[in-house]
Design a protein around this motif. Structure first.
Motif, PDB file in Angstrom:
ATOM      1  N   LYS A 119       2.616 -36.322   9.158  1.00  0.00           N
ATOM      2  CA  LYS A 119       2.813 -35.436  10.322  1.00  0.00           C
ATOM      3  C   LYS A 119       3.713 -34.254   9.994  1.00  0.00           C
ATOM      4  CE  LYS A 119       2.336 -38.526  14.320  1.00  0.00           C
ATOM      5  NZ  LYS A 119       3.069 -39.462  15.181  1.00  0.00           N
ATOM      6  N   THR A 120       4.730 -34.481   9.180  1.00  0.00           N
ATOM      7  CA  THR A 120       5.733 -33.425   8.988  1.00  0.00           C
ATOM      8  C   THR A 120       5.954 -33.020   7.531  1.00  0.00           C
ATOM      9  OG1 THR A 120       7.445 -35.125   8.956  1.00  0.00           O
ATOM     10  CG2 THR A 120       7.018 -34.044  11.080  1.00  0.00           C
ATOM     11  N   ILE A 121       5.725 -33.916   6.592  1.00  0.00           N
ATOM     12  CA  ILE A 121       6.061 -33.586   5.195  1.00  0.00           C
ATOM     13  C   ILE A 121       4.893 -32.875   4.526  1.00  0.00           C
ATOM     14  CG2 ILE A 121       6.714 -34.502   2.940  1.00  0.00           C
ATOM     15  CD1 ILE A 121       8.053 -36.841   4.388  1.00  0.00           C
ATOM     16  N   LYS A 122       5.118 -31.629   4.135  1.00  0.00           N
ATOM     17  CA  LYS A 122       4.112 -30.875   3.377  1.00  0.00           C
ATOM     18  C   LYS A 122       4.855 -29.963   2.429  1.00  0.00           C
ATOM     19  CE  LYS A 122      -0.096 -28.068   3.855  1.00  0.00           C
ATOM     20  NZ  LYS A 122       0.219 -27.170   2.753  1.00  0.00           N
ATOM     21  N   GLY A 123       4.721 -30.244   1.126  1.00  0.00           N
ATOM     22  CA  GLY A 123       5.435 -29.443   0.135  1.00  0.00           C
ATOM     23  C   GLY A 123       4.789 -28.085  -0.055  1.00  0.00           C
ATOM     24  N   THR A 124       5.549 -27.127  -0.563  1.00  0.00           N
ATOM     25  CA  THR A 124       5.024 -25.784  -0.829  1.00  0.00           C
ATOM     26  C   THR A 124       3.892 -25.873  -1.852  1.00  0.00           C
ATOM     27  OG1 THR A 124       7.257 -24.996  -0.524  1.00  0.00           O
ATOM     28  CG2 THR A 124       5.704 -23.439  -1.502  1.00  0.00           C
ATOM     29  N   GLY A 125       2.748 -25.315  -1.509  1.00  0.00           N
ATOM     30  CA  GLY A 125       1.594 -25.327  -2.427  1.00  0.00           C
ATOM     31  C   GLY A 125       0.933 -26.695  -2.506  1.00  0.00           C
ATOM     32  N   LYS A 126       1.354 -27.622  -1.665  1.00  0.00           N
ATOM     33  CA  LYS A 126       0.770 -28.971  -1.702  1.00  0.00           C
ATOM     34  C   LYS A 126      -0.061 -29.200  -0.450  1.00  0.00           C
ATOM     35  CE  LYS A 126       3.891 -30.698  -5.038  1.00  0.00           C
ATOM     36  NZ  LYS A 126       4.876 -31.653  -5.484  1.00  0.00           N
ATOM     37  N   GLU A 127      -0.724 -30.353  -0.389  1.00  0.00           N
ATOM     38  CA  GLU A 127      -1.714 -30.548   0.683  1.00  0.00           C
ATOM     39  C   GLU A 127      -1.251 -31.465   1.804  1.00  0.00           C
ATOM     40  OE1 GLU A 127      -5.777 -30.612  -0.155  1.00  0.00           O
ATOM     41  OE2 GLU A 127      -5.592 -29.568  -2.063  1.00  0.00           O
ATOM     42  N   GLY A 128      -0.030 -31.997   1.704  1.00  0.00           N
ATOM     43  CA  GLY A 128       0.529 -32.751   2.830  1.00  0.00           C
ATOM     44  C   GLY A 128       0.069 -34.195   2.943  1.00  0.00           C
ATOM     45  N   PHE A 129      -0.621 -34.698   1.903  1.00  0.00           N
ATOM     46  CA  PHE A 129      -1.024 -36.114   1.945  1.00  0.00           C
ATOM     47  C   PHE A 129       0.127 -37.008   1.490  1.00  0.00           C
ATOM     48  CE2 PHE A 129      -5.291 -34.915   2.766  1.00  0.00           C
ATOM     49  CZ  PHE A 129      -5.918 -36.053   3.253  1.00  0.00           C
ATOM     50  N   ALA A 130       0.150 -38.210   2.065  1.00  0.00           N
ATOM     51  CA  ALA A 130       1.149 -39.209   1.691  1.00  0.00           C
ATOM     52  C   ALA A 130       0.428 -40.539   1.542  1.00  0.00           C
ATOM     53  CB  ALA A 130       2.213 -39.303   2.778  1.00  0.00           C
ATOM     54  N   ILE A 131       1.039 -41.462   0.803  1.00  0.00           N
ATOM     55  CA  ILE A 131       0.431 -42.791   0.630  1.00  0.00           C
ATOM     56  C   ILE A 131       1.304 -43.822   1.325  1.00  0.00           C
ATOM     57  CG2 ILE A 131      -0.289 -44.550  -1.033  1.00  0.00           C
ATOM     58  CD1 ILE A 131      -0.804 -42.234  -3.033  1.00  0.00           C
ATOM     59  N   GLY A 132       0.712 -44.542   2.280  1.00  0.00           N
ATOM     60  CA  GLY A 132       1.404 -45.625   2.977  1.00  0.00           C
ATOM     61  C   GLY A 132       0.778 -46.958   2.614  1.00  0.00           C
ATOM     62  N   VAL A 133       1.350 -48.048   3.123  1.00  0.00           N
ATOM     63  CA  VAL A 133       0.846 -49.386   2.812  1.00  0.00           C
ATOM     64  C   VAL A 133       0.775 -50.216   4.091  1.00  0.00           C
ATOM     65  CG1 VAL A 133       1.050 -51.383   1.273  1.00  0.00           C
ATOM     66  CG2 VAL A 133       2.324 -49.284   0.746  1.00  0.00           C
ATOM     67  N   ALA A 134      -0.369 -50.860   4.298  1.00  0.00           N
ATOM     68  CA  ALA A 134      -0.488 -51.832   5.390  1.00  0.00           C
ATOM     69  C   ALA A 134      -0.613 -53.208   4.754  1.00  0.00           C
ATOM     70  CB  ALA A 134      -1.711 -51.518   6.242  1.00  0.00           C
ATOM     71  N   ASP A 154       4.716 -35.592  -0.611  1.00  0.00           N
ATOM     72  CA  ASP A 154       4.845 -34.348  -1.380  1.00  0.00           C
ATOM     73  C   ASP A 154       6.267 -34.174  -1.913  1.00  0.00           C
ATOM     74  OD1 ASP A 154       2.232 -33.741  -0.935  1.00  0.00           O
ATOM     75  OD2 ASP A 154       2.587 -32.083   0.456  1.00  0.00           O
ATOM     76  N   ASN A 155       7.223 -34.943  -1.363  1.00  0.00           N
ATOM     77  CA  ASN A 155       8.621 -34.837  -1.824  1.00  0.00           C
ATOM     78  C   ASN A 155       8.950 -35.781  -2.975  1.00  0.00           C
ATOM     79  OD1 ASN A 155       9.171 -32.929   0.094  1.00  0.00           O
ATOM     80  ND2 ASN A 155       9.971 -34.394   1.602  1.00  0.00           N
ATOM     81  N   THR A 156       8.022 -36.682  -3.329  1.00  0.00           N
ATOM     82  CA  THR A 156       8.301 -37.636  -4.410  1.00  0.00           C
ATOM     83  C   THR A 156       8.377 -36.874  -5.739  1.00  0.00           C
ATOM     84  OG1 THR A 156       7.060 -39.326  -3.208  1.00  0.00           O
ATOM     85  CG2 THR A 156       7.450 -39.730  -5.547  1.00  0.00           C
ATOM     86  N   PRO A 157       9.474 -37.016  -6.496  1.00  0.00           N
ATOM     87  CA  PRO A 157       9.576 -36.298  -7.766  1.00  0.00           C
ATOM     88  C   PRO A 157       8.395 -36.596  -8.689  1.00  0.00           C
ATOM     89  CG  PRO A 157      11.686 -37.289  -7.167  1.00  0.00           C
ATOM     90  CD  PRO A 157      10.674 -37.804  -6.183  1.00  0.00           C
ATOM     91  N   ASN A 158       7.866 -35.544  -9.318  1.00  0.00           N
ATOM     92  CA  ASN A 158       6.717 -35.605 -10.239  1.00  0.00           C
ATOM     93  C   ASN A 158       5.424 -36.030  -9.547  1.00  0.00           C
ATOM     94  OD1 ASN A 158       5.422 -35.182 -12.699  1.00  0.00           O
ATOM     95  ND2 ASN A 158       5.685 -37.318 -13.340  1.00  0.00           N
ATOM     96  N   CYS A 159       5.352 -35.829  -8.201  1.00  0.00           N
ATOM     97  CA  CYS A 159       4.064 -36.111  -7.538  1.00  0.00           C
ATOM     98  C   CYS A 159       3.125 -34.929  -7.802  1.00  0.00           C
ATOM     99  CB  CYS A 159       4.256 -36.355  -6.042  1.00  0.00           C
ATOM    100  SG  CYS A 159       4.635 -34.848  -5.128  1.00  0.00           S
ATOM    101  N   ILE A 160       1.947 -34.950  -7.164  1.00  0.00           N
ATOM    102  CA  ILE A 160       0.937 -33.931  -7.466  1.00  0.00           C
ATOM    103  C   ILE A 160       0.574 -33.137  -6.210  1.00  0.00           C
ATOM    104  CG2 ILE A 160       0.002 -35.088  -9.491  1.00  0.00           C
ATOM    105  CD1 ILE A 160      -2.042 -36.451  -7.703  1.00  0.00           C
ATOM    106  N   THR A 161      -0.333 -32.188  -6.376  1.00  0.00           N
ATOM    107  CA  THR A 161      -0.713 -31.326  -5.247  1.00  0.00           C
ATOM    108  C   THR A 161      -1.368 -32.115  -4.118  1.00  0.00           C
ATOM    109  OG1 THR A 161      -1.090 -29.569  -6.820  1.00  0.00           O
ATOM    110  CG2 THR A 161      -2.073 -29.271  -4.640  1.00  0.00           C
ATOM    111  N   LEU A 162      -2.246 -33.041  -4.496  1.00  0.00           N
ATOM    112  CA  LEU A 162      -2.998 -33.818  -3.507  1.00  0.00           C
ATOM    113  C   LEU A 162      -2.768 -35.301  -3.805  1.00  0.00           C
ATOM    114  CD1 LEU A 162      -5.066 -33.958  -1.181  1.00  0.00           C
ATOM    115  CD2 LEU A 162      -6.881 -33.629  -2.883  1.00  0.00           C
TER     116      LEU A 162
END
Ligand code: FUB
Length: 424
Positions: A119-134, A154-162
């Protein structure tokens, strides 16, 4: 034996030994879950059942995906649609988009790793996807958010664009999370809890990687398959460990161009009851394929999950997947009860072929063979070709009875029995 004599042989056996038992061999058909549009399969074997988890395409000109479905089978032909079992919005921190998820088991719990928009986290030049777990106590759920927050953003160090396409496997007790898209792949160790990172995010080097990582192991070799290029083929590399190093081996599934193109190509590879399967999606149910009035000839956003065999060469390399509309054959699960006919006096002796979870049959012979007589079991094709000959002193023997018609002859040294069992 010439063809003519083969048929005479078969006819004689069939008429001499009377009762013929027929067992229908069917195939799964492709796409597997028609008419529902499904994509991005993940697969898991639990006990004697194969579970397939899919996304659901709802758009025509872009990815519109809100929920994930679960399907299950014990024989590859009879599938149960368990319906929607998780939605992107079930993660309270997500604004939607149920992209390719992955389910993994650890200590009797089932973890569904889900890439969704944050909903809120979107890094600069990134696509705003996050990975959750159920998490759930059974593959079929019910699933609830295991963290109440995210695993990767998108805030995780060394993550990627998508940050999409998670794949999780437990290797020698350690869980690993791989993910990737837009030509970038990452992995990170997870803690045994499966819901916390254990260390820093590592960059994965793989020739031709685009997205959709999946790793399986066979005979001590790790096989890393992935979508390659865009529009994508499925390629693979192999390595000596769960973290590589990875050596490129080639393409195992060509681009999906018929009946119309799918720009994505997302695979799951799984062994079930002794057989290897390649699960992927195609565009057979898209408007472009089924409706002449469709605006484009592109089926990228209306995909449907299919299954075909995955086969290996003698050197362990993977053969190119042959995509079919028939799918894969049934794995027999029902037992066959019958009478063996005493060759000498026509008396009937009970006998059964009991379906095993490995796809073979256990032959239960008459009596308990307390004298330890040598039993001779011959399995013939309908045209008289000897397929398998077993000499045993046990009263319980495993035999392969693949599709095709077979005639079974049994002898215990003194009495000969025969029965015709047709496996179509
Ligand atoms: O279905 C949405 C995305 O398309 C998946 O996450 C990718 O793997 C590709 O199939």
């Amino acid at each position: 034996m010439t063809k003519k004599y083969c048929y005479i042989f078969a006819f004689l056996l069939l008429t001499l030994f009377g009762d013929v038992i027929s067992v229908a061999a069917q195939t799964s058909g492709n796409p597997l879950f028609a008419p529902l549009l499904t994509a991005d399969a993940s697969a898991l074997v639990y006990r004697d059942t194969l579970y397939v988890f899919t996304g659901h395409d709802e758009g025509t000109t872009s990815f519109v995906m809100n929920s994930w479905y679960i399907f299950s089978t014990t024989d590859m032909v009879h599938w149960t649609n368990h319906g929607v079992k998780l939605r992107a919005r079930d993660f309270s921190w997500s604004s939607g988009q149920a992209f390719a998820g992955h389910v993994a088991e650890q200590n009797g719990k089932f973890y569904w790793y889900c890439p969704v928009l944050h909903k809120t986290i979107k890094g600069t030049g990134k696509e705003g996807f996050a990975i959750g777990v159920a998490v759930a106590n059974h593959p079929l759920g019910p699933y609830t958010d295991a963290i109440g927050s995210v695993l990767i953003t998108d805030n995780t160090p060394n993550c990627i664009t998508l940050n999409i396409d998670p794949f999780v496997t437990v290797d020698n007790g350690t869980p690993y999370l791989y993910w990737g898209s837009w030509n970038a792949c990452r992995y990170v160790k997870l803690k045994p809890s499966m819901i916390q990172l254990d260390g820093s995010v590592q960059t994965v080097t793989l020739q031709g990687f685009f997205e959709a990582p999946w790793i399986h192991k066979r005979n001590n070799t790790y096989y890393f398959s992935y979508a390659s290029g865009y529009p994508s083929t499925t390629a693979y590399s192999t390595g000596p460990s769960i973290t590589g190093p990875w050596t490129y081996k080639g393409v195992i599934n060509d681009k999906i161009e018929t009946p119309v193109i799918s720009e994505t190509n997302h695979q799951a590879i799984i062994e079930f009851k002794g057989n290897w399967y390649f699960i992927y999606h195609n565009t057979a149910l898209s408007k472009a394929a089924t409706d002449n009035t469709a605006a484009t000839n592109n089926g990228t956003y209306e995909r449907s999950v299919c299954i075909d065999k995955l086969e290996y060469n003698g050197d362990g390399s993977i053969k190119k997947v042959v995509r079919t509309t028939t799918g894969v054959p049934i794995i027999p699960t029902t037992s066959v009860q019958a009478n063996l006919i005493n060759y000498h006096n026509n008396a009937k002796q009970p006998f059964s072929l009991q379906a095993l979870t490995n796809g073979k049959y256990a032959i239960k012979l008459p009596g308990n063979n307390s004298n330890n007589n040598t039993l001779k079991i011959s399995v013939y094709s309908i045209n008289g070709v000897l397929l398998e000959k077993i000499v045993t002193t046990t009263n319980n023997h495993e035999v392969s009875l693949p599709s095709g018609t077979h005639i079974l002859c049994v002898s215990d040294g003194t009495v000969r029995y025969s029965q015709c069992v047709n496996f179509f």
